[in-house]
Scaffold this motif. Structure first.
Motif, PDB file in Angstrom:
ATOM      1  N   ASP A 161       3.382  -0.576   8.323  1.00  0.00           N
ATOM      2  CA  ASP A 161       2.301   0.377   8.568  1.00  0.00           C
ATOM      3  C   ASP A 161       1.139   0.041   7.649  1.00  0.00           C
ATOM      4  O   ASP A 161       1.203  -0.926   6.884  1.00  0.00           O
ATOM      5  CB  ASP A 161       2.774   1.830   8.386  1.00  0.00           C
ATOM      6  CG  ASP A 161       3.298   2.122   6.987  1.00  0.00           C
ATOM      7  OD1 ASP A 161       2.615   1.764   6.005  1.00  0.00           O
ATOM      8  OD2 ASP A 161       4.388   2.701   6.858  1.00  0.00           O
ATOM      9  N   MET A 162       0.079   0.841   7.700  1.00  0.00           N
ATOM     10  CA  MET A 162      -1.128   0.554   6.930  1.00  0.00           C
ATOM     11  C   MET A 162      -1.223   1.385   5.656  1.00  0.00           C
ATOM     12  O   MET A 162      -2.231   1.323   4.957  1.00  0.00           O
ATOM     13  CB  MET A 162      -2.372   0.816   7.800  1.00  0.00           C
ATOM     14  CG  MET A 162      -2.395   0.055   9.115  1.00  0.00           C
ATOM     15  SD  MET A 162      -2.348  -1.740   8.901  1.00  0.00           S
ATOM     16  CE  MET A 162      -4.008  -2.029   8.292  1.00  0.00           C
ATOM     17  N   VAL A 163      -0.167   2.133   5.345  1.00  0.00           N
ATOM     18  CA  VAL A 163      -0.221   3.048   4.205  1.00  0.00           C
ATOM     19  C   VAL A 163       0.678   2.608   3.053  1.00  0.00           C
ATOM     20  O   VAL A 163       0.230   2.483   1.908  1.00  0.00           O
ATOM     21  CB  VAL A 163       0.157   4.482   4.650  1.00  0.00           C
ATOM     22  CG1 VAL A 163       0.285   5.412   3.442  1.00  0.00           C
ATOM     23  CG2 VAL A 163      -0.866   5.020   5.633  1.00  0.00           C
ATOM     24  N   ARG A 164       1.947   2.362   3.342  1.00  0.00           N
ATOM     25  CA  ARG A 164       2.899   2.082   2.266  1.00  0.00           C
ATOM     26  C   ARG A 164       2.539   0.849   1.436  1.00  0.00           C
ATOM     27  O   ARG A 164       2.708   0.880   0.200  1.00  0.00           O
ATOM     28  CB  ARG A 164       4.310   1.973   2.844  1.00  0.00           C
ATOM     29  CG  ARG A 164       4.919   3.350   3.137  1.00  0.00           C
ATOM     30  CD  ARG A 164       6.286   3.236   3.789  1.00  0.00           C
ATOM     31  NE  ARG A 164       6.177   2.762   5.168  1.00  0.00           N
ATOM     32  CZ  ARG A 164       7.230   2.628   5.983  1.00  0.00           C
ATOM     33  NH1 ARG A 164       8.451   2.902   5.549  1.00  0.00           N
ATOM     34  NH2 ARG A 164       7.053   2.221   7.221  1.00  0.00           N
ATOM     35  N   PRO A 165       2.015  -0.219   2.031  1.00  0.00           N
ATOM     36  CA  PRO A 165       1.631  -1.358   1.185  1.00  0.00           C
ATOM     37  C   PRO A 165       0.530  -1.004   0.179  1.00  0.00           C
ATOM     38  O   PRO A 165       0.552  -1.493  -0.953  1.00  0.00           O
ATOM     39  CB  PRO A 165       1.143  -2.395   2.198  1.00  0.00           C
ATOM     40  CG  PRO A 165       1.808  -2.022   3.475  1.00  0.00           C
ATOM     41  CD  PRO A 165       1.887  -0.532   3.467  1.00  0.00           C
ATOM     42  N   VAL A 166      -0.416  -0.174   0.593  1.00  0.00           N
ATOM     43  CA  VAL A 166      -1.491   0.240  -0.321  1.00  0.00           C
ATOM     44  C   VAL A 166      -0.902   1.027  -1.478  1.00  0.00           C
ATOM     45  O   VAL A 166      -1.248   0.803  -2.650  1.00  0.00           O
ATOM     46  CB  VAL A 166      -2.554   1.078   0.428  1.00  0.00           C
ATOM     47  CG1 VAL A 166      -3.624   1.558  -0.544  1.00  0.00           C
ATOM     48  CG2 VAL A 166      -3.161   0.281   1.573  1.00  0.00           C
ATOM     49  N   ARG A 174      -3.047  -2.195  -8.841  1.00  0.00           N
ATOM     50  CA  ARG A 174      -3.150  -3.654  -8.911  1.00  0.00           C
ATOM     51  C   ARG A 174      -3.958  -4.213  -7.739  1.00  0.00           C
ATOM     52  O   ARG A 174      -4.139  -5.432  -7.640  1.00  0.00           O
ATOM     53  CB  ARG A 174      -1.743  -4.261  -8.953  1.00  0.00           C
ATOM     54  CG  ARG A 174      -0.973  -3.829 -10.196  1.00  0.00           C
ATOM     55  CD  ARG A 174       0.465  -4.281 -10.178  1.00  0.00           C
ATOM     56  NE  ARG A 174       0.595  -5.716 -10.375  1.00  0.00           N
ATOM     57  CZ  ARG A 174       1.760  -6.348 -10.425  1.00  0.00           C
ATOM     58  NH1 ARG A 174       2.890  -5.665 -10.269  1.00  0.00           N
ATOM     59  NH2 ARG A 174       1.809  -7.662 -10.614  1.00  0.00           N
ATOM     60  N   LEU A 175      -4.450  -3.341  -6.884  1.00  0.00           N
ATOM     61  CA  LEU A 175      -5.304  -3.776  -5.788  1.00  0.00           C
ATOM     62  C   LEU A 175      -6.684  -4.119  -6.342  1.00  0.00           C
ATOM     63  O   LEU A 175      -7.315  -3.308  -7.024  1.00  0.00           O
ATOM     64  CB  LEU A 175      -5.424  -2.665  -4.740  1.00  0.00           C
ATOM     65  CG  LEU A 175      -6.259  -2.978  -3.502  1.00  0.00           C
ATOM     66  CD1 LEU A 175      -5.693  -4.169  -2.742  1.00  0.00           C
ATOM     67  CD2 LEU A 175      -6.335  -1.746  -2.598  1.00  0.00           C
TER      68      LEU A 175
END
Length: 287
Positions: free
Chosen positions: A190-195, A201-202
């Motif tokens: 999904d597009m949320v959990r990786p963020v 650290r992004l």
């Protein structure tokens, strides 16, 4: 809160002085804060001219690149690794010379579908090269951004979790994670959990549709992604990346398989993307 950027390939296919001027002028006119140059085909850039042009326009700058098969730092061949390390070092010096503080992209391998999984020896070569590059980058106050790419472009890191493990092994404070929604759409659940997993650290974000065309014309859940960025209070750069056969960079376009004409008017595309980003990010901060 976030510097909004645009990739130079929206405007021009080379880094010649004339096309640098065109890209800088167009970026400023479209309302962006930052311009990203790919150094894939740009090692002959007139850095003094580019720096002056960027400074006069008041634009921030980032550079990015991947590597070629004969300069792949994930190879087991010492000569190939050495060529890759030299290419990265030269590219970093170009980034510094034009006033950049961010060097991003697939800094760890060649572009293209690998014939086999990454070997332990190859991964160790990546770590050794990027440790040295991080030391060189620190001398220029530059941060390295490890862009996570899909399985058809690399076998080194394909997910946020992979990237965090690699960054841990490199062990340098100036190595951050670079998320790209185009690649996330292929590899992440999904597009949320990786963020959330990357968290503070992004360091850099690429915004691109699933087909790399107009934002909103595909199926990526940007609303969820923007909310996730707000959740972690991300204040770093967000750069719009889109490619079309209308603008060709001989090496990069071929390596990225840019065969289709997804747009023909870069100015309209970029202005639309700027509005889309401003509105989406603002809405995410005011749920």
């Amino acid at each position: 809160m976030n510097a909004l950027g645009v990739h130079a390939l929206v405007w021009a296919g080379s880094t010649s002085p004339a096309e640098v001027e065109q890209a800088v002028r167009s970026t400023k006119e479209a309302g962006y804060d930052l311009l990203e140059f790919s150094l894939h085909d740009g090692l002959t850039m007139d850095t003094a001219h580019a720096r002056t042009t960027l400074e006069q326009a008041g634009l921030q700058v980032a550079c990015s690149r991947g590597l070629a098969p004969d300069a792949d730092v994930s190879s087991e061949d010492p000569a190939v690794v050495a060529r890759g390390a030299q290419l990265l070092s030269k590219s970093l010096e170009i980034t510094a010379a034009i006033g950049g503080t961010m060097f991003a992209g697939a800094l760890y391998s060649a572009f293209g579908k690998a014939a086999a999984p990454l070997s332990t020896a190859g991964r160790n070569n990546v770590i050794a090269v990027l440790r040295d590059l991080a030391k060189q980058a620190a001398e220029h106050d530059i941060t390295l951004m490890l862009e996570i790419c899909n399985r058809y472009e690399t076998n080194v890191i394909n997910t946020a979790h992979d990237a965090l493990l690699l960054a841990d092994d490199i062990g340098a404070d100036n190595v951050k994670i670079h998320l790209d929604t185009y690649h996330m759409n292929i590899e992440e659940a999904d597009m949320v959990r990786p963020v959330h997993e990357v968290g503070d650290r992004l360091g850099y974000v690429h915004i691109g549709e699933n087909h790399r065309g107009y934002l909103g014309s595909g199926h990526i859940d940007f609303t969820a992604f923007f909310h996730a960025l707000a959740d972690i209070d991300y204040t770093g750069p967000i750069t719009f990346e889109s490619f079309s056969s209308a603008v060709v960079a001989p090496g990069l376009s071929n390596d990225l398989a840019i065969w289709r004409n997804l747009w023909s008017d870069g100015a309209d595309l970029a202005k639309h993307a700027h509005t889309y980003l401003v509105n989406g990010l603002s809405a995410a901060r005011h749920p």
